[in-house]
Design an enzyme around this catalytic site. Structure first.
Site, mmCIF file in Angstrom:
data_model
loop_
_atom_site.group_PDB
_atom_site.id
_atom_site.type_symbol
_atom_site.label_atom_id
_atom_site.label_comp_id
_atom_site.label_asym_id
_atom_site.label_seq_id
_atom_site.Cartn_x
_atom_site.Cartn_y
_atom_site.Cartn_z
ATOM 1 N N LYS A 251 0.919 -1.222 0.012
ATOM 2 C CA LYS A 251 -0.030 -0.020 0.113
ATOM 3 C C LYS A 251 1.001 1.317 0.104
ATOM 4 O O LYS A 251 1.910 1.172 0.192
ATOM 5 C CB LYS A 251 -0.943 -0.155 1.175
ATOM 6 N N TYR B 106 -12.114 -2.821 -3.474
ATOM 7 C CA TYR B 106 -12.857 -2.832 -1.992
ATOM 8 C C TYR B 106 -14.223 -2.725 -2.048
ATOM 9 O O TYR B 106 -14.922 -2.426 -1.050
ATOM 10 C CB TYR B 106 -12.062 -1.567 -1.209
ATOM 11 N N PHE C 107 -15.424 3.459 7.453
ATOM 12 C CA PHE C 107 -14.069 3.527 7.047
ATOM 13 C C PHE C 107 -13.704 3.480 5.652
ATOM 14 O O PHE C 107 -12.685 4.110 5.341
ATOM 15 C CB PHE C 107 -13.054 2.795 7.904
ATOM 16 N N ARG D 288 -1.644 -14.554 3.789
ATOM 17 C CA ARG D 288 -2.184 -13.579 4.609
ATOM 18 C C ARG D 288 -1.503 -13.768 6.131
ATOM 19 O O ARG D 288 -1.324 -12.921 6.987
ATOM 20 C CB ARG D 288 -3.649 -14.185 4.907
ATOM 21 N N THR E 141 -5.327 -7.699 10.515
ATOM 22 C CA THR E 141 -5.813 -6.130 9.786
ATOM 23 C C THR E 141 -5.223 -5.088 10.857
ATOM 24 O O THR E 141 -4.724 -4.241 10.363
ATOM 25 C CB THR E 141 -7.267 -6.318 9.727
ATOM 26 N N ARG F 18 2.918 -7.041 9.343
ATOM 27 C CA ARG F 18 2.064 -5.812 9.912
ATOM 28 C C ARG F 18 2.859 -5.719 11.375
ATOM 29 O O ARG F 18 2.833 -4.518 12.015
ATOM 30 C CB ARG F 18 0.685 -6.232 10.012
ATOM 31 N N ASN G 67 -2.091 -0.160 7.281
ATOM 32 C CA ASN G 67 -1.281 -1.347 7.612
ATOM 33 C C ASN G 67 -0.378 -2.032 6.441
ATOM 34 O O ASN G 67 -0.303 -3.139 6.512
ATOM 35 C CB ASN G 67 -2.244 -2.256 8.265
ATOM 36 N N HIS H 144 -1.652 -5.660 1.525
ATOM 37 C CA HIS H 144 -2.980 -6.298 1.327
ATOM 38 C C HIS H 144 -2.632 -7.589 0.891
ATOM 39 O O HIS H 144 -1.532 -7.707 0.126
ATOM 40 C CB HIS H 144 -3.983 -5.606 0.293
ATOM 41 N N GLU I 169 -9.165 -10.464 -8.030
ATOM 42 C CA GLU I 169 -8.038 -9.340 -7.900
ATOM 43 C C GLU I 169 -6.743 -9.557 -8.957
ATOM 44 O O GLU I 169 -6.498 -8.404 -9.348
ATOM 45 C CB GLU I 169 -7.584 -9.256 -6.243
HETATM 46 P P1 RTP Z 1 -6.512 -6.083 3.187
HETATM 47 O O1 RTP Z 1 -8.134 -6.204 2.404
HETATM 48 O O2 RTP Z 1 -6.368 -4.569 2.807
HETATM 49 O O3 RTP Z 1 -5.677 -6.989 3.024
HETATM 50 O O4 RTP Z 1 -7.286 -5.828 4.706
HETATM 51 P P2 RTP Z 1 -7.831 -7.061 5.540
HETATM 52 O O5 RTP Z 1 -8.662 -8.097 4.478
HETATM 53 O O6 RTP Z 1 -6.917 -7.365 6.407
HETATM 54 O O7 RTP Z 1 -8.962 -6.062 5.960
HETATM 55 P P3 RTP Z 1 -10.500 -5.527 5.453
HETATM 56 O O8 RTP Z 1 -11.440 -5.764 6.662
HETATM 57 O O9 RTP Z 1 -10.896 -6.292 4.356
HETATM 58 O O10 RTP Z 1 -10.199 -4.067 5.444
HETATM 59 C C1 RTP Z 1 -9.482 -3.591 4.274
HETATM 60 C C2 RTP Z 1 -8.570 -2.330 4.738
HETATM 61 O O11 RTP Z 1 -9.431 -1.332 5.359
HETATM 62 C C3 RTP Z 1 -8.637 -0.774 6.417
HETATM 63 N N1 RTP Z 1 -9.643 -0.600 7.600
HETATM 64 N N2 RTP Z 1 -9.599 0.571 8.211
HETATM 65 N N3 RTP Z 1 -10.595 2.021 10.557
HETATM 66 C C4 RTP Z 1 -10.932 0.636 10.627
HETATM 67 O O12 RTP Z 1 -11.420 0.277 11.658
HETATM 68 C C5 RTP Z 1 -10.313 0.011 9.358
HETATM 69 N N4 RTP Z 1 -10.691 -1.406 9.324
HETATM 70 C C6 RTP Z 1 -10.044 -1.701 8.101
HETATM 71 C C7 RTP Z 1 -7.212 -1.442 6.654
HETATM 72 O O13 RTP Z 1 -6.533 -0.912 5.939
HETATM 73 C C8 RTP Z 1 -7.802 -2.637 6.019
HETATM 74 O O14 RTP Z 1 -6.368 -3.372 5.420
#
Ligand code: RTP
Length: 150
Positions: A12, A52, A60, A88, A94, A105, A115, A118, A129
């Site tokens: 990122k 996304y 968020f 992962r 996350t 991370r 973070n 991805h 993707e």
């Molecule tokens: P990613 O898709 O980026 O690999 O992340 P992930 O699966 O671990 O988490 P996901 O729930 O899909 O969330 C995507 C990205 O959104 C941001 N986020 N911010 N402020 C918040 O509470 C919050 N929660 C998620 C993070 O950048 C997360 O990686």
């Protein structure tokens, strides 16, 4: 479990700007995964909204898109046994504060909103993707390392 399983890993904007690109790539190389595709991309808002799409109703979401569009990202495809799940695990959870030390991370981040990386969360997501980020396809190649060792 297939040796040809592929995952989409993205560094990122904060990972790029904090000069962590080499370290993150090294972890995947050292673990034994094969680099299938890599490019430096300035993603558009529309492209990120597609990536996304599942999160569009989250509070968020606007902040996430603003963060992700703030600079170039490194888009990559890595291949190998259990690439999605192990990828992962290598990234960590996350929220970096809950991420184990030793994960990317857990070692390099402290904020859920910054973070660093991805990774696809399922084989199906990885396929989608990879198609979204590499619509041009990927180069097919085979290692000829053995023929170099004389
Ligand atoms: P990613 O898709 O980026 O690999 O992340 P992930 O699966 O671990 O988490 P996901 O729930 O899909 O969330 C995507 C990205 O959104 C941001 N986020 N911010 N402020 C918040 O509470 C919050 N929660 C998620 C993070 O950048 C997360 O990686």
């Amino acid at each position: 479990m297939s040796a040809t399983e592929r995952t989409y890993i993205m560094i990122k904007p904060d990972g790029v700007q904090r000069n962590l690109v080499g370290k993150i790539i090294a972890r995947f190389e050292e673990r034994g995964y094969k680099l299938i595709a890599l490019k430096f991309v300035q993603p558009t808002k529309e492209h990120l909204e597609k990536h996304y799409a599942d999160l569009s109703s989250k509070p968020f979401f606007p902040g996430l898109i603003k963060y992700m569009v703030s600079g170039p990202v490194v888009a990559m495809v890595w291949q190998g046994i259990d690439a999605v799940k192990t990828g992962r695990a290598m990234l960590g959870t996350t929220n970096p504060l809950q991420s184990p030390i030793g994960s990317i991370r857990g070692d390099y981040a402290i904020s859920v909103g910054r973070n660093i990386c991805h990774g696809s969360d399922s084989v199906e997501s990885a396929e989608k993707e990879i198609a979204l980020w590499f619509p041009e396809g990927v180069i097919q190649w085979t290692s000829v390392l053995e023929s170099w060792i004389i």
